[in-house]
Write a protein that holds these residues in place. Structure first.
Motif, mmCIF file in Angstrom:
data_model
loop_
_atom_site.group_PDB
_atom_site.id
_atom_site.type_symbol
_atom_site.label_atom_id
_atom_site.label_comp_id
_atom_site.label_asym_id
_atom_site.label_seq_id
_atom_site.Cartn_x
_atom_site.Cartn_y
_atom_site.Cartn_z
ATOM 1 N N THR A 4 74.606 -27.272 -14.117
ATOM 2 C CA THR A 4 74.173 -28.638 -13.834
ATOM 3 C C THR A 4 73.939 -29.382 -15.140
ATOM 4 O O THR A 4 73.681 -28.768 -16.174
ATOM 5 N N HIS A 5 74.043 -30.684 -15.093
ATOM 6 C CA HIS A 5 73.770 -31.487 -16.289
ATOM 7 C C HIS A 5 72.272 -31.546 -16.581
ATOM 8 O O HIS A 5 71.875 -31.708 -17.726
ATOM 9 N N ALA A 6 71.451 -31.419 -15.557
ATOM 10 C CA ALA A 6 70.003 -31.438 -15.751
ATOM 11 C C ALA A 6 69.527 -30.064 -16.212
ATOM 12 O O ALA A 6 69.907 -29.046 -15.630
ATOM 13 N N GLY A 7 68.730 -30.042 -17.255
ATOM 14 C CA GLY A 7 68.177 -28.785 -17.743
ATOM 15 C C GLY A 7 66.819 -28.508 -17.118
ATOM 16 O O GLY A 7 66.276 -29.356 -16.400
ATOM 17 N N SER A 8 66.268 -27.364 -17.402
ATOM 18 C CA SER A 8 64.949 -27.046 -16.854
ATOM 19 C C SER A 8 63.856 -27.901 -17.494
ATOM 20 O O SER A 8 62.796 -28.089 -16.916
ATOM 21 N N ARG A 9 64.132 -28.445 -18.693
ATOM 22 C CA ARG A 9 63.160 -29.302 -19.379
ATOM 23 C C ARG A 9 63.727 -30.665 -19.737
ATOM 24 O O ARG A 9 63.154 -31.381 -20.557
ATOM 25 N N SER A 10 64.876 -31.021 -19.178
ATOM 26 C CA SER A 10 65.481 -32.316 -19.503
ATOM 27 C C SER A 10 66.228 -32.854 -18.294
ATOM 28 O O SER A 10 66.630 -32.100 -17.410
ATOM 29 N N SER A 11 66.420 -34.159 -18.291
ATOM 30 C CA SER A 11 67.137 -34.788 -17.183
ATOM 31 C C SER A 11 68.634 -34.870 -17.440
ATOM 32 O O SER A 11 69.400 -35.152 -16.537
ATOM 33 N N GLY A 12 69.058 -34.635 -18.670
ATOM 34 C CA GLY A 12 70.478 -34.716 -18.980
ATOM 35 C C GLY A 12 70.756 -34.570 -20.459
ATOM 36 O O GLY A 12 69.842 -34.342 -21.261
ATOM 37 N N PRO A 13 72.019 -34.708 -20.842
ATOM 38 C CA PRO A 13 72.413 -34.460 -22.234
ATOM 39 C C PRO A 13 71.776 -35.408 -23.245
ATOM 40 O O PRO A 13 71.436 -34.987 -24.344
ATOM 41 N N SER A 14 71.587 -36.648 -22.887
ATOM 42 C CA SER A 14 71.009 -37.599 -23.836
ATOM 43 C C SER A 14 69.609 -37.171 -24.257
ATOM 44 O O SER A 14 69.282 -37.164 -25.449
ATOM 45 N N GLN A 15 68.805 -36.791 -23.300
ATOM 46 C CA GLN A 15 67.440 -36.342 -23.603
ATOM 47 C C GLN A 15 67.451 -35.091 -24.476
ATOM 48 O O GLN A 15 66.660 -34.970 -25.409
ATOM 49 N N ARG A 16 68.378 -34.163 -24.212
ATOM 50 C CA ARG A 16 68.458 -32.919 -24.997
ATOM 51 C C ARG A 16 68.846 -33.174 -26.445
ATOM 52 O O ARG A 16 68.243 -32.630 -27.365
ATOM 53 N N VAL A 17 69.857 -34.014 -26.684
ATOM 54 C CA VAL A 17 70.298 -34.228 -28.071
ATOM 55 C C VAL A 17 69.308 -35.086 -28.853
ATOM 56 O O VAL A 17 69.101 -34.863 -30.038
ATOM 57 N N LYS A 18 68.665 -36.027 -28.180
ATOM 58 C CA LYS A 18 67.656 -36.848 -28.864
ATOM 59 C C LYS A 18 66.456 -36.004 -29.286
ATOM 60 O O LYS A 18 65.869 -36.238 -30.336
ATOM 61 N N ALA A 19 66.104 -35.010 -28.474
ATOM 62 C CA ALA A 19 64.977 -34.129 -28.804
ATOM 63 C C ALA A 19 65.237 -33.333 -30.080
ATOM 64 O O ALA A 19 64.307 -32.923 -30.763
ATOM 65 N N LEU A 20 66.502 -33.135 -30.421
ATOM 66 C CA LEU A 20 66.853 -32.409 -31.651
ATOM 67 C C LEU A 20 67.090 -33.342 -32.839
ATOM 68 O O LEU A 20 67.445 -32.891 -33.920
ATOM 69 N N GLY A 21 66.933 -34.651 -32.626
ATOM 70 C CA GLY A 21 67.072 -35.585 -33.732
ATOM 71 C C GLY A 21 68.401 -36.300 -33.824
ATOM 72 O O GLY A 21 68.632 -37.054 -34.766
ATOM 73 N N TYR A 22 69.274 -36.103 -32.862
ATOM 74 C CA TYR A 22 70.564 -36.803 -32.863
ATOM 75 C C TYR A 22 70.360 -38.179 -32.238
ATOM 76 O O TYR A 22 69.670 -38.311 -31.234
ATOM 77 N N ALA A 23 70.939 -39.211 -32.823
ATOM 78 C CA ALA A 23 70.769 -40.579 -32.331
ATOM 79 C C ALA A 23 72.099 -41.101 -31.787
ATOM 80 O O ALA A 23 72.845 -41.780 -32.489
ATOM 81 N N PRO A 24 72.412 -40.798 -30.529
ATOM 82 C CA PRO A 24 73.705 -41.202 -29.979
ATOM 83 C C PRO A 24 73.737 -42.668 -29.555
ATOM 84 O O PRO A 24 72.701 -43.256 -29.234
ATOM 85 N N THR A 25 74.933 -43.231 -29.564
ATOM 86 C CA THR A 25 75.157 -44.527 -28.946
ATOM 87 C C THR A 25 75.399 -44.305 -27.459
ATOM 88 O O THR A 25 74.838 -44.984 -26.609
ATOM 89 N N VAL A 26 76.238 -43.328 -27.173
ATOM 90 C CA VAL A 26 76.555 -42.924 -25.802
ATOM 91 C C VAL A 26 76.587 -41.404 -25.785
ATOM 92 O O VAL A 26 77.039 -40.779 -26.743
ATOM 93 N N THR A 27 76.108 -40.812 -24.709
ATOM 94 C CA THR A 27 76.126 -39.356 -24.588
ATOM 95 C C THR A 27 76.815 -38.974 -23.290
ATOM 96 O O THR A 27 76.569 -39.575 -22.252
ATOM 97 N N ALA A 28 77.689 -37.985 -23.371
ATOM 98 C CA ALA A 28 78.350 -37.446 -22.185
ATOM 99 C C ALA A 28 78.577 -35.963 -22.427
ATOM 100 O O ALA A 28 78.560 -35.506 -23.570
#
Length: 76
Positions: free
Chosen positions: A25-49
């Motif tokens: 699934t795209h939703a993780g056990s501690r995140s709602s999706g990929p954008s939340q996961r990559v931002k938590a690691l310090g990545y600043a996306p314009t768009v995430t997929a």
């Protein structure tokens, strides 16, 4: 297109999380999706997929058939 260590780390953590839960699934056990996961690691996306597939043969089949996943994977 080039590799990014933060994105690879987010993907690996999510893959392990899915394996531990026995769910794909795209939703993780501690995140709602990929954008939340990559931002938590310090990545600043314009768009995430993200693309999720069960093994390389599933991904290759989708890619070869020219689905929107192919276009997404080729966007840099």
């Amino acid at each position: 297109m080039q590799a990014n260590d933060l994105l690879a780390r987010a993907a690996a953590r999510h893959a392990c999380d899915m394996a531990q839960r026995g769910r794909m699934t795209h939703a993780g056990s501690r995140s709602s999706g990929p954008s939340q996961r990559v931002k938590a690691l310090g990545y600043a996306p314009t768009v995430t997929a993200e693309n999720i597939a069960a093994g390389p043969s599933a991904w290759i089949g989708f890619w070869r058939n020219g689905t929107p996943l192919r276009a997404m994977s080729r966007t840099s």
